[in-house]
Motif scaffolding. Structure first.
Motif, PDB file in Angstrom:
ATOM      1  N   UNK A  41     -22.081  26.962  60.271  1.00 49.90           N
ATOM      2  CA  UNK A  41     -23.381  27.207  59.663  1.00 49.90           C
ATOM      3  C   UNK A  41     -23.390  27.278  58.154  1.00 49.90           C
ATOM      4  N   UNK A  42     -22.227  27.186  57.517  1.00 54.85           N
ATOM      5  CA  UNK A  42     -22.193  27.224  56.050  1.00 54.85           C
ATOM      6  C   UNK A  42     -22.990  26.053  55.481  1.00 54.85           C
ATOM      7  N   UNK A  43     -23.777  26.329  54.447  1.00 57.15           N
ATOM      8  CA  UNK A  43     -24.617  25.281  53.864  1.00 57.15           C
ATOM      9  C   UNK A  43     -23.833  24.374  52.937  1.00 57.15           C
ATOM     10  N   UNK A  44     -22.691  24.859  52.438  1.00 56.21           N
ATOM     11  CA  UNK A  44     -21.860  24.061  51.546  1.00 56.21           C
ATOM     12  C   UNK A  44     -20.485  24.707  51.445  1.00 56.21           C
ATOM     13  N   UNK A  45     -19.532  23.940  50.928  1.00 57.61           N
ATOM     14  CA  UNK A  45     -18.174  24.447  50.763  1.00 57.61           C
ATOM     15  C   UNK A  45     -17.649  24.052  49.397  1.00 57.61           C
ATOM     16  N   UNK A  46     -17.026  25.008  48.720  1.00 55.58           N
ATOM     17  CA  UNK A  46     -16.301  24.727  47.477  1.00 55.58           C
ATOM     18  C   UNK A  46     -14.815  24.737  47.820  1.00 55.58           C
ATOM     19  N   UNK A  47     -14.107  23.654  47.530  1.00 54.34           N
ATOM     20  CA  UNK A  47     -12.697  23.564  47.880  1.00 54.34           C
ATOM     21  C   UNK A  47     -11.898  22.977  46.721  1.00 54.34           C
ATOM     22  N   UNK A  99     -21.766  34.728  50.820  1.00 54.19           N
ATOM     23  CA  UNK A  99     -20.570  33.989  50.402  1.00 54.19           C
ATOM     24  C   UNK A  99     -19.412  34.443  51.273  1.00 54.19           C
ATOM     25  N   UNK A 100     -18.654  33.491  51.802  1.00 50.74           N
ATOM     26  CA  UNK A 100     -17.510  33.811  52.652  1.00 50.74           C
ATOM     27  C   UNK A 100     -16.296  33.007  52.198  1.00 50.74           C
ATOM     28  N   UNK A 101     -15.119  33.619  52.310  1.00 49.52           N
ATOM     29  CA  UNK A 101     -13.870  32.907  52.030  1.00 49.52           C
ATOM     30  C   UNK A 101     -13.052  32.709  53.301  1.00 49.52           C
ATOM     31  N   UNK A 102     -13.561  33.195  54.424  1.00 47.55           N
ATOM     32  CA  UNK A 102     -12.933  33.009  55.728  1.00 47.55           C
ATOM     33  C   UNK A 102     -13.838  32.101  56.551  1.00 47.55           C
ATOM     34  N   UNK A 103     -13.342  30.923  56.905  1.00 52.87           N
ATOM     35  CA  UNK A 103     -14.175  29.958  57.621  1.00 52.87           C
ATOM     36  C   UNK A 103     -14.649  30.503  58.963  1.00 52.87           C
ATOM     37  N   UNK A 104     -13.826  31.364  59.593  1.00 50.61           N
ATOM     38  CA  UNK A 104     -14.195  31.922  60.893  1.00 50.61           C
ATOM     39  C   UNK A 104     -15.325  32.938  60.780  1.00 50.61           C
ATOM     40  N   UNK A 105     -15.517  33.474  59.592  1.00 51.74           N
ATOM     41  CA  UNK A 105     -16.563  34.492  59.398  1.00 51.74           C
ATOM     42  C   UNK A 105     -17.892  33.896  58.966  1.00 51.74           C
ATOM     43  N   UNK A 106     -17.932  32.587  58.723  1.00 49.07           N
ATOM     44  CA  UNK A 106     -19.141  31.942  58.217  1.00 49.07           C
ATOM     45  C   UNK A 106     -20.260  31.961  59.260  1.00 49.07           C
ATOM     46  N   UNK A 107     -21.465  32.182  58.775  1.00 47.77           N
ATOM     47  CA  UNK A 107     -22.661  32.093  59.603  1.00 47.77           C
ATOM     48  C   UNK A 107     -23.692  31.254  58.852  1.00 47.77           C
ATOM     49  N   UNK A 108     -24.822  31.015  59.500  1.00 48.98           N
ATOM     50  CA  UNK A 108     -25.854  30.166  58.923  1.00 48.98           C
ATOM     51  C   UNK A 108     -26.301  30.694  57.562  1.00 48.98           C
ATOM     52  N   UNK A 160     -24.428  30.659  54.736  1.00 45.82           N
ATOM     53  CA  UNK A 160     -23.327  31.049  53.851  1.00 45.82           C
ATOM     54  C   UNK A 160     -22.854  29.888  52.987  1.00 45.82           C
ATOM     55  N   UNK A 161     -22.343  30.242  51.816  1.00 49.46           N
ATOM     56  CA  UNK A 161     -21.558  29.322  50.999  1.00 49.46           C
ATOM     57  C   UNK A 161     -20.101  29.644  51.260  1.00 49.46           C
ATOM     58  N   UNK A 162     -19.325  28.652  51.680  1.00 50.31           N
ATOM     59  CA  UNK A 162     -17.901  28.856  51.946  1.00 50.31           C
ATOM     60  C   UNK A 162     -17.092  28.466  50.721  1.00 50.31           C
TER      61      UNK A 162
END
Length: 495
Positions: free
Chosen positions: A60-66, A26-35, A37-39
């Motif tokens: 590479x994030x598989x999905x994003x919650x916004x 799980x990442x909250x920084x879009x620049x830190x996302x890799x294959x 990850x859930x953003x």
């Protein structure tokens, strides 16, 4: 863990197209996302992180919650793996908690909140648990640590994803207990949602963070969240000497709450027969588990309050009272909290570094130090920039009233003009008092120590453990203790 398993904790959400996709982080920084990850796009003070969902997906994030606000600015197509949700702060905590296996429910958790005293109280609790050979993780202003791991803290209470990851690591390292400083910001932002606290401690509430909270009532309501059923599972430990503590106490029945007071024998935890020596306090400690003599190396009434709070917490967790009392005298203290700086046994002035950066904590520091300084008490202090301006003249007034010499200097000016901050502080100092005004903090510290007379005491207030100073947007290395040692060595060389 699959998307469907994570989203199950949100109840009302379904996203069948990607339900079986595996989430590896799980990442909250879009620049830190890799294959894999859930953003999760977190709203910020300047920009909503959810606006960068496309960057996260491309990385590479598989999905994003916004948030809905982010979706309005950058609308996703129906084919995009984007889920728009309300109350994203809380849902981030829930998803993070599920992803990391609910570690804040596995550990026996102690949460300590309040304006002042959180760091000392949590260190005392950690110390007592360790003395009982109980593996403990500490989360707070100074660091996150447990046996075999230590990391300097970026925030008093980490954000939800980082917090749950660290709690999970502590569980995997074999920790049984988690002791945490819980800030008002973290409660207002749901960072600790999903943690179940066996004990919640309230130290006090005095003016601070009014740049974030709209007023003292808003500040209190944020702190009080820790004592709601969302967080507290068993017992509250509350300072009966604090007016906001008294309000909290009134909301509990006797079985849910232990109270503490230094002198009021109506409290569950109190003290009597106090005797003050140059290097500590002794007396009798009264508790629901019995009475016992103690000898503490900590000075000042506020540290006695911290001690009572810690004893209350660990007795509720099952520690033996005599074990705790025997351990008190060997408590090593806390970096930057009433920390003495000494380069030799025959040093002719005393220097104390403390984190006091609010009106109440500065007053407590000056009153606590006074009995141990035979000469003049010299207070070097400032106020941080880009923070609550209303406390500046109050701190100036307190220093003028209680110190023999007030030295007004910079703290962390940040993006404010340091000279204007000094003028705000000076506005609270009466015309009858002539403070020393030295904007450069290093010069102020050296001047205070070099000009002091034998027997004087120099209090360096405001930065405590911090080893940096923030000038503009740049963080430079700066440590009050290092500056004090240099000045003491220069002083010793001149003698």
């Amino acid at each position: 863990m699959k998307i469907r398993e994570l989203l199950a904790v949100l109840n009302h959400l379904e996203y069948t197209k990607i339900a079986d996709v595996e989430v590896t982080g799980i990442k909250t920084n879009s620049h830190a996302c890799t294959k894999g990850d859930l953003f999760i796009g977190m709203p910020g003070t300047r920009v909503d992180g959810g606006e960068f969902w496309q960057s996260a997906i491309n990385a590479g994030a598989v999905a994003a919650l916004i948030s809905p606000e982010a979706a309005l600015k950058h609308p996703p197509k129906s084919s995009d793996p984007v889920i728009v949700i309300e109350n994203i702060n809380r849902l981030c905590a829930l998803v993070s908690t599920a992803f990391y296996g609910y570690p804040g429910r596995t550990l026996k958790m102690v949460g300590v909140t309040g304006t002042n005293g959180k760091t000392t109280t949590t260190h005392l609790i950690e110390y007592f648990l360790n003395q009982a050979s109980l593996s403990t993780a500490l989360f707070g202003t100074l660091y996150t640590r447990w046996p075999g791991f230590s990391q300097v803290a970026a925030y008093t209470t980490p954000f939800a994803v980082d917090l749950q990851q660290r709690l999970s690591e502590a569980v995997n390292a074999g920790c049984e207990f988690g002791v945490m400083e819980v800030s008002s910001h973290s409660l207002a932002q749901d960072r600790v949602f999903g943690c179940a606290f066996d004990v919640a401690v309230f130290t006090n509430l005095t003016q601070d963070h009014l740049d974030y909270h709209k007023d003292m009532e808003d500040y209190f309501e944020a702190k009080a969240l820790l004592f709601s059923s969302d967080y507290l599972q068993e017992r509250a430990i509350i300072n009966a000497d604090d007016k906001y503590g008294q309000r909290l106490i009134a909301s509990f029945n006797k079985l849910q709450c232990w109270t503490y007071s230094v002198n009021d024998n109506n409290a569950d935890f109190w003290m009597s027969g106090l005797s003050y020596q140059p290097h500590g306090v002794s007396g009798m400690l009264h508790t629901p588990k019995g009475d016992v003599a103690f000898n503490s190396p900590l000075v000042g009434q506020y540290n006695l309050e911290n001690l009572l709070a810690a004893v209350g917490a660990v007795l509720h967790l099952g520690l033996d009272l005599q074990l705790v009392a025997n351990a008190i005298s060997d408590f090593p203290g806390v970096p930057g909290r009433m920390e003495r700086v000494q380069i030799s046994d025959n040093q002719d002035v005393s220097v104390i570094v403390d984190y006091a950066h609010t009106p109440d904590s500065l007053e407590n520091l000056l009153k606590a130090a006074r009995p141990f300084i035979p000469g003049k008490m010299i207070c070097v202090f400032g106020c941080g920039g880009d923070r609550d301006r209303t406390k500046r003249p109050k701190m100036g007034k307190i220093a003028a009233q209680l110190a023999d010499v007030a030295v007004v200097t910079s703290d962390n000016p940040r993006t404010e003009d340091p000279e204007k901050i000094l003028q705000d502080v000076l506005a609270g100092i009466p015309d009858t008092v002539q403070p020393m005004v030295i904007c450069d903090r290093a010069t102020a510290i050296h001047t205070a120590i070099l000009q002091a007379q034998p027997g004087d005491g120099i209090l360096l207030a405001g930065k405590g453990h911090e080893d940096y100073q923030i000038l503009g947007t740049e963080k430079i290395h700066f440590d009050d203790r290092e500056q004090a040692r240099e000045a003491l060595q220069e002083r010793a060389g001149d003698r």
